[in-house]
Design a protein around this motif. Sequence first.
Motif, PDB file in Angstrom:
ATOM      1  N   PRO A 178       0.793  -1.238   0.000  1.00  0.00           N
ATOM      2  CA  PRO A 178       0.000   0.000   0.000  1.00  0.00           C
ATOM      3  C   PRO A 178       0.827   1.290   0.000  1.00  0.00           C
ATOM      4  CG  PRO A 178      -0.208  -1.174   2.096  1.00  0.00           C
ATOM      5  CD  PRO A 178       0.538  -2.079   1.179  1.00  0.00           C
ATOM      6  N   HIS A 179       2.098   1.196   0.415  1.00  0.00           N
ATOM      7  CA  HIS A 179       2.909   2.417   0.459  1.00  0.00           C
ATOM      8  C   HIS A 179       3.913   2.507  -0.678  1.00  0.00           C
ATOM      9  CE1 HIS A 179       1.259   3.951   4.234  1.00  0.00           C
ATOM     10  NE2 HIS A 179       1.013   2.671   4.434  1.00  0.00           N
ATOM     11  N   ILE A 180       3.668   1.678  -1.700  1.00  0.00           N
ATOM     12  CA  ILE A 180       4.513   1.706  -2.891  1.00  0.00           C
ATOM     13  C   ILE A 180       3.633   2.031  -4.080  1.00  0.00           C
ATOM     14  CG2 ILE A 180       5.803   0.228  -4.500  1.00  0.00           C
ATOM     15  CD1 ILE A 180       7.411   0.822  -1.999  1.00  0.00           C
ATOM     16  N   LYS A 181       4.121   2.948  -4.918  1.00  0.00           N
ATOM     17  CA  LYS A 181       3.423   3.199  -6.174  1.00  0.00           C
ATOM     18  C   LYS A 181       4.354   2.778  -7.315  1.00  0.00           C
ATOM     19  CE  LYS A 181       0.676   6.517  -8.647  1.00  0.00           C
ATOM     20  NZ  LYS A 181       0.840   7.849  -9.228  1.00  0.00           N
ATOM     21  N   LEU A 182       3.981   1.706  -7.973  1.00  0.00           N
ATOM     22  CA  LEU A 182       4.789   1.218  -9.089  1.00  0.00           C
ATOM     23  C   LEU A 182       4.418   2.020 -10.336  1.00  0.00           C
ATOM     24  CD1 LEU A 182       6.771  -0.761 -10.390  1.00  0.00           C
ATOM     25  CD2 LEU A 182       4.865  -2.360 -10.686  1.00  0.00           C
ATOM     26  N   GLU A 183       5.384   2.800 -10.846  1.00  0.00           N
ATOM     27  CA  GLU A 183       5.079   3.704 -11.965  1.00  0.00           C
ATOM     28  C   GLU A 183       5.471   3.133 -13.325  1.00  0.00           C
ATOM     29  OE1 GLU A 183       3.867   6.909 -11.426  1.00  0.00           O
ATOM     30  OE2 GLU A 183       4.596   7.592  -9.477  1.00  0.00           O
ATOM     31  N   GLY A 184       6.376   2.136 -13.325  1.00  0.00           N
ATOM     32  CA  GLY A 184       6.785   1.595 -14.621  1.00  0.00           C
ATOM     33  C   GLY A 184       8.130   0.905 -14.553  1.00  0.00           C
ATOM     34  N   LEU A 185       8.838   0.925 -15.679  1.00  0.00           N
ATOM     35  CA  LEU A 185      10.111   0.200 -15.795  1.00  0.00           C
ATOM     36  C   LEU A 185      11.254   1.154 -16.126  1.00  0.00           C
ATOM     37  CD1 LEU A 185       8.958  -2.858 -17.986  1.00  0.00           C
ATOM     38  CD2 LEU A 185       9.103  -2.724 -15.477  1.00  0.00           C
ATOM     39  N   MET A 186      12.441   0.720 -15.750  1.00  0.00           N
ATOM     40  CA  MET A 186      13.664   1.458 -16.082  1.00  0.00           C
ATOM     41  C   MET A 186      14.650   0.482 -16.695  1.00  0.00           C
ATOM     42  SD  MET A 186      17.021   1.827 -14.821  1.00  0.00           S
ATOM     43  CE  MET A 186      18.111   3.002 -14.038  1.00  0.00           C
ATOM     44  N   THR A 187      15.448   0.951 -17.637  1.00  0.00           N
ATOM     45  CA  THR A 187      16.513   0.105 -18.152  1.00  0.00           C
ATOM     46  C   THR A 187      17.721   0.934 -18.548  1.00  0.00           C
ATOM     47  OG1 THR A 187      16.884  -1.920 -19.443  1.00  0.00           O
ATOM     48  CG2 THR A 187      16.115   0.005 -20.671  1.00  0.00           C
ATOM     49  N   MET A 188      18.853   0.247 -18.600  1.00  0.00           N
ATOM     50  CA  MET A 188      20.096   0.836 -19.107  1.00  0.00           C
ATOM     51  C   MET A 188      20.571  -0.053 -20.237  1.00  0.00           C
ATOM     52  SD  MET A 188      22.516   1.902 -15.957  1.00  0.00           S
ATOM     53  CE  MET A 188      23.918   2.773 -16.645  1.00  0.00           C
ATOM     54  N   ALA A 189      20.808   0.533 -21.394  1.00  0.00           N
ATOM     55  CA  ALA A 189      21.316  -0.270 -22.513  1.00  0.00           C
ATOM     56  C   ALA A 189      22.827  -0.424 -22.354  1.00  0.00           C
ATOM     57  CB  ALA A 189      20.989   0.417 -23.832  1.00  0.00           C
ATOM     58  N   PRO A 190      23.381  -1.526 -22.866  1.00  0.00           N
ATOM     59  CA  PRO A 190      24.844  -1.668 -22.815  1.00  0.00           C
ATOM     60  C   PRO A 190      25.504  -0.495 -23.507  1.00  0.00           C
ATOM     61  CG  PRO A 190      23.823  -3.676 -23.642  1.00  0.00           C
ATOM     62  CD  PRO A 190      22.740  -2.649 -23.563  1.00  0.00           C
ATOM     63  N   PHE A 191      26.602  -0.063 -22.948  1.00  0.00           N
ATOM     64  CA  PHE A 191      27.294   1.117 -23.435  1.00  0.00           C
ATOM     65  C   PHE A 191      27.704   1.003 -24.900  1.00  0.00           C
ATOM     66  CE2 PHE A 191      30.518   4.522 -23.146  1.00  0.00           C
ATOM     67  CZ  PHE A 191      29.675   5.482 -22.605  1.00  0.00           C
ATOM     68  N   GLU A 192      28.106  -0.201 -25.287  1.00  0.00           N
ATOM     69  CA  GLU A 192      28.680  -0.384 -26.628  1.00  0.00           C
ATOM     70  C   GLU A 192      27.624  -0.703 -27.694  1.00  0.00           C
ATOM     71  OE1 GLU A 192      28.572  -4.269 -24.552  1.00  0.00           O
ATOM     72  OE2 GLU A 192      28.976  -2.200 -24.020  1.00  0.00           O
ATOM     73  N   ALA A 193      26.335  -0.775 -27.282  1.00  0.00           N
ATOM     74  CA  ALA A 193      25.294  -1.169 -28.239  1.00  0.00           C
ATOM     75  C   ALA A 193      25.168  -0.169 -29.391  1.00  0.00           C
ATOM     76  CB  ALA A 193      23.964  -1.313 -27.518  1.00  0.00           C
ATOM     77  N   MET A 237      14.210   5.349 -19.798  1.00  0.00           N
ATOM     78  CA  MET A 237      15.286   4.796 -20.627  1.00  0.00           C
ATOM     79  C   MET A 237      15.827   5.886 -21.553  1.00  0.00           C
ATOM     80  SD  MET A 237      12.912   2.092 -22.773  1.00  0.00           S
ATOM     81  CE  MET A 237      11.832   2.629 -24.134  1.00  0.00           C
ATOM     82  N   GLY A 238      17.143   5.820 -21.798  1.00  0.00           N
ATOM     83  CA  GLY A 238      17.795   6.830 -22.620  1.00  0.00           C
ATOM     84  C   GLY A 238      18.738   7.670 -21.793  1.00  0.00           C
ATOM     85  N   MET A 239      20.017   7.693 -22.217  1.00  0.00           N
ATOM     86  CA  MET A 239      21.064   8.505 -21.594  1.00  0.00           C
ATOM     87  C   MET A 239      21.662   9.384 -22.698  1.00  0.00           C
ATOM     88  SD  MET A 239      22.521   5.257 -19.311  1.00  0.00           S
ATOM     89  CE  MET A 239      24.147   5.903 -19.269  1.00  0.00           C
TER      90      MET A 239
END
Length: 231
Positions: A156-171, A203-205
């Motif tokens: 009840p005290h957590i709001k799940l807003e979505g997903l996060m990711t990091m792509a491999p640096f060399e991709a 996502m996105g750096m």
Amino acid sequence: MTDYSYVKDQLDEVIQNISLAAQKSGRNPEEIKLVAVTKTFPPEAVMAAYEHGHRSFGENRVQELASKKELLPADIEWHLIGHLQSNKAVKAVGSCKVIHSVDSEELIRRLNRISEGGGGIQSILLEVNVSGEDTKFGIRDDEQLFRCVEVALISPHIKLEGLMTMAPFEAKDGELRKIFSAVRELRSRLEEKFYTRLPELSMGMSSDYFQAIAEGATIVRIGTAIFGKRA
Ligand SMILES: *Cc1c(COP(=O)(O)O)cnc(C)c1O
């Protein structure tokens, strides 16, 4: 003291690029939040962006985030984007609007207990690793991800807003698009499976935010392109 007057120009450029990337993929630029990543940069660098009107900042370590937060204006919205150790969870809940890097059931339960104690609701994203790269944190296994979503949704005290990711640096370009679209599709599967809305895709750096926006990013986390190279 370093002169951070360049920050406002680079910030403007990034904001303009986000707008262009959105328009190119038929999206509304206003759907995309820019989190300016200030890790390793001093409070003066944050202030240069703040004085130019920016309010959302990201740090990858709780301690660094908390000590900057103490020195800087209270209307800054802080995002924790780096791996969170459970022994630092108390500090994280006290200081962050959104924790992007949640990757275990145990951590979700702990965050829930802590926010319950403080009477608040903590927004989180689940960090997923769809490329299977070894060096990165994040949930790789579907079953584990399903359990995390389940635990988050009944907390009840957590709001799940979505997903996060990091792509491999060399991709490269094509691979980046595949990774980001895989995360978007994973989000849709979760929404169907759990009858819930997961609006955010973090996502996105600096090096891959064009591709991330093309694949549906709603939050981009950009450091180098705004503040320059880290020491
Ligand atoms: C440092 C960092 C960023 C920003 O990276 P840049 O390449 O400097 O834009 C984004 N996300 C996470 C998780 C980071 O640690």
